[in-house]
Design a protein around this motif. Structure first.
Motif, PDB file in Angstrom:
ATOM      1  N   SER A   1      21.977   6.933   1.930  1.00  0.00           N
ATOM      2  CA  SER A   1      22.299   7.913   0.890  1.00  0.00           C
ATOM      3  C   SER A   1      23.155   9.060   1.409  1.00  0.00           C
ATOM      4  O   SER A   1      23.313  10.064   0.730  1.00  0.00           O
TER       5      SER A   1
ATOM      6  N   GLN B   1      16.524  14.589  -0.258  1.00  0.00           N
ATOM      7  CA  GLN B   1      17.323  13.371  -0.348  1.00  0.00           C
ATOM      8  C   GLN B   1      17.708  13.091  -1.798  1.00  0.00           C
ATOM      9  O   GLN B   1      17.064  13.592  -2.722  1.00  0.00           O
ATOM     10  N   PRO B   2      18.747  12.293  -2.023  1.00  0.00           N
ATOM     11  CA  PRO B   2      19.102  11.913  -3.400  1.00  0.00           C
ATOM     12  C   PRO B   2      18.019  11.044  -4.023  1.00  0.00           C
ATOM     13  O   PRO B   2      17.267  10.362  -3.327  1.00  0.00           O
TER      14      PRO B   2
ATOM     15  N   TYR C   1      17.456   8.159  -7.362  1.00  0.00           N
ATOM     16  CA  TYR C   1      18.196   7.221  -8.195  1.00  0.00           C
ATOM     17  C   TYR C   1      17.378   6.800  -9.406  1.00  0.00           C
ATOM     18  O   TYR C   1      16.157   6.629  -9.314  1.00  0.00           O
TER      19      TYR C   1
ATOM     20  N   VAL D   1      22.536   8.857 -10.145  1.00  0.00           N
ATOM     21  CA  VAL D   1      22.064   9.366  -8.858  1.00  0.00           C
ATOM     22  C   VAL D   1      22.044  10.884  -8.939  1.00  0.00           C
ATOM     23  O   VAL D   1      22.993  11.510  -9.424  1.00  0.00           O
TER      24      VAL D   1
ATOM     25  N   GLU E   1      21.763  14.257  -6.715  1.00  0.00           N
ATOM     26  CA  GLU E   1      21.872  14.788  -5.364  1.00  0.00           C
ATOM     27  C   GLU E   1      20.661  15.664  -5.044  1.00  0.00           C
ATOM     28  O   GLU E   1      19.968  16.141  -5.951  1.00  0.00           O
ATOM     29  N   PRO E   2      20.379  15.901  -3.758  1.00  0.00           N
ATOM     30  CA  PRO E   2      19.162  16.627  -3.375  1.00  0.00           C
ATOM     31  C   PRO E   2      18.982  17.974  -4.071  1.00  0.00           C
ATOM     32  O   PRO E   2      17.859  18.353  -4.406  1.00  0.00           O
TER      33      PRO E   2
ATOM     34  N   SER F   1      17.236  17.278  -7.520  1.00  0.00           N
ATOM     35  CA  SER F   1      15.861  16.771  -7.523  1.00  0.00           C
ATOM     36  C   SER F   1      14.912  17.621  -6.676  1.00  0.00           C
ATOM     37  O   SER F   1      13.689  17.510  -6.812  1.00  0.00           O
TER      38      SER F   1
END
Length: 412
Positions: free
Chosen positions: A348, A362-363, A365, A393, A395-396, A399
Motif C-alpha cells: 500500500s 495505513q490505507p 480498501y 481506497v 488514504e491513512p 481512515s
C-alpha cells in the motif's frame, strides 16, 4: 517493483550494516504465535499460522536486520484463559515476541499479562505484535508500550466504511448484527456515531448481538432482517459466524447488501459463492488484486493449496525486522523504542507506526464480491470464479482516528 524491494525494502532509511557491526546477524528470533488451532475458528487460525510461516520464510531470505524468524505455534482454543496458559509456556521457553489476532478477548488478556510480566521481570521483557485484534481501547484507554497493532482498529474501519456508505443513495435502512463481545459491540457503537454525522437520514431498523462461535443456524436472525425491510446489513462477524450468516441469507433469498469487516477471511468466500454476487462488500487493509498481493497469492496457493487472506502479516514481520535493524539489537525494549514512528514499505506504499499509541497508520480498501473478468489480474478467491473488486481506497489521513493514549514508557 518486486516483492523484496517493495514490501521488504528500505525501512525508515535504515541501511544494512555489515561485518562486526551486526552482533546479531544470523540470529534466530522466535515469535510465539498464539491463536486457535482447534474449535469453531480453527480454519482462521490455521490459515494465519501458515501465512506467518510463509512470510517468515520470505524475510529469512533477505531482511534489513539479517536475522532469521521462527514461528512457534501455541493453540489458545479461542480462550482468554488458555491464551494466558500458553503465554506462560512461551515465556518459559525464552520467547520474547508474541503475535495474536483472532479475538479481542484473548488480546486483552495478553496485554494485561504482558504488562504485569514486564513490570515484574526487568531484563526479560516481552513485546506483543497484535496482527488482527481490533478493539480500539487497546490503543486508547488500555494502550501499552509493549503492544503494537498492525490491523486497523474497529473505529478506523468504520470511519472508512461509513465514508463510503454516505455516498451510496441506495442505503436507507440498515440492520446491525454482530457477535456478542467487545468487537461486536463496538462495530454497532461506531456505526451509530458515524451515521449520525454523515447520514442522519438513514434508519437503523434492527439490531442483534448473538453468542460468538456457537450459533449453528442463523435463519431466525435472517428472518428478522428480512421482515425489517433493511436494504443493508452491517456486520463485524468473522469466521464461521459470518459464513453461516451469509449461508442463511442465501437460503432465504435475502436481497440486502452486506457491509462486512471480514468477508475476505479464510472460508468466507466459498460460503458467499455465486448467489451473492454484488451483494457483499468488505473494508480491510488490502485485497488480493493489489499487484504485489496477487503475486504472493499465487506463491502461497502453490505451497499450501489455500488463499492468503491475513494481509496484516505483510506488515508485522517487516516492521519487526526494521525495528531490529534500527535498534541494532534483538532486545525487546530497544526494538520497541525503535519501532515507534517506523515506516515500512508495503503493498500500500508507506505505512507508519504512530508513536503516540503504536497503531499502524495505513490505507483502507472497500471491495465488492464480483465474477472474475480478467484472470491474469484478478485472484480466483478459493476457486469460486469470483474475486474482490476494489471500489475505493482511503488514504491513512482519512481512515485514521485520534487517540486518547497516555503512553507510559520504560524509564519515564
Amino acid at each position: 517493483m518486486n516483492f523484496r524491494k517493495h514490501v521488504l525494502g528500505t525501512v525508515c532509511g535504515v541501511m544494512l550494516m555489515s561485518g562486526a557491526a551486526w552482533a546479531q546477524k544470523g540470529e534466530t528470533v522466535k515469535i510465539a504465535w498464539i491463536d486457535p488451532l482447534s474449535g469453531p475458528f480453527a480454519n482462521i487460525g490455521q490459515n494465519s499460522l501458515k501465512t506467518f510461516q510463509f512470510m517468515a520464510e520470505k524475510l529469512n531470505a533477505n531482511n534489513a536486520a539479517g536475522v532469521k524468524f521462527e514461528i512457534v505455534s501455541f493453540d489458545n482454543k479461542q480462550s482468554p484463559q488458555e491464551s494466558l496458559t500458553v503465554l506462560k509456556a512461551a515465556i518459559d521457553q525464552g520467547l520474547r515476541y508474541v503475535t495474536q489476532g483472532n479475538g479481542s478477548g484473548s488480546a486483552g488478556a495478553l496485554i494485561d499479562a504482558i504488562n504485569k510480566h514486564n513490570e515484574r521481570n526487568p531484563g526479560n521483557e516481552v513485546v506483543f505484535l497484535n496482527n488482527a485484534a481490533v478493539d480500539p481501547d487497546f490503543t486508547n484507554s488500555k494502550c501499552s508500550f509493549w503492544h503494537f497493532r498492525f490491523d486497523a482498529d474497529t473505529s478506523m474501519k468504520m470511519e472508512a466504511l461509513t465514508s463510503y456508505m454516505k455516498d451510496e443513495k441506495s442505503v436507507k435502512k440498515v440492520y446491525l448484527i454482530n457477535q456478542n463481545y467487545s468487537h461486536g459491540h463496538q462495530v454497532a457503537k461506531f456505526f451509530k456515531e458515524a451515521l449520525s454525522r454523515k447520514r442522519p437520514d438513514v434508519q437503523i431498523v434492527g439490531e442483534d448481538l448473538h453468542p460468538i462461535g456457537s450459533v449453528k443456524d442463523f435463519a431466525p436472525y435472517i428472518a428478522k432482517i428480512k421482515a425489517s425491510g433493511a436494504d443493508s446489513v452491517v456486520t463485524g462477524n468473522w469466521g464461521t459466524d459470518l459464513s453461516l450468516l451469509i449461508k442463511a441469507a442465501k437460503d432465504a433469498g435475502l436481497e440486502s447488501m452486506f457491509y462486512t469487516y471480514y468477508g475476505g477471511a479464510n472460508g468466507t468466500p466459498s460460503a458467499i459463492g455465486p448467489m451473492m454476487e454484488g451483494k457483499v462488500k468488505f473494508v480491510y487493509v488490502g485485497h488480493s488484486n493489489i499487484p504485489e498481493v496477487f503475486k504472493l497469492e499465487g506463491e502461497y496457493n502453490a505451497k499450501f493449496k489455500d488463499d492468503l487472506s491475513l494481509l496484516t502479516t505483510m506488515h508485522v514481520l517487516p516492521a519487526l525486522a526494521g525495528g531490529i535493524a534500527k535498534a541494532k539489537s534483538t532486545d525487546p525494549v530497544k526494538v520497541a523504542f525503535a519501532m515507534e514512528n517506523l515506516t515500512v514499505k508495503s503493498f500500500s506504499g508507506d505505512v507508519t507506526i504512530r508513536a503516540a499509541d503504536h497503531q499502524l497508520q495505513q490505507p483502507l480498501y472497500i471491495a465488492t464480491w464480483k465474477k472474475i473478468s480478467d484472470p491474469k489480474k484478478q485472484w480466483n478467491a478459493e476457486g469460486t470464479g469470483f474475486t474482490w473488486v476494489q471500489d475505493k481506497v482511503f488514504e491513512p489521513y482519512v481512515s485514521s482516528t485520534p487517540t486518547s493514549c497516555q503512553m507510559k514508557r520504560p524509564g519515564a
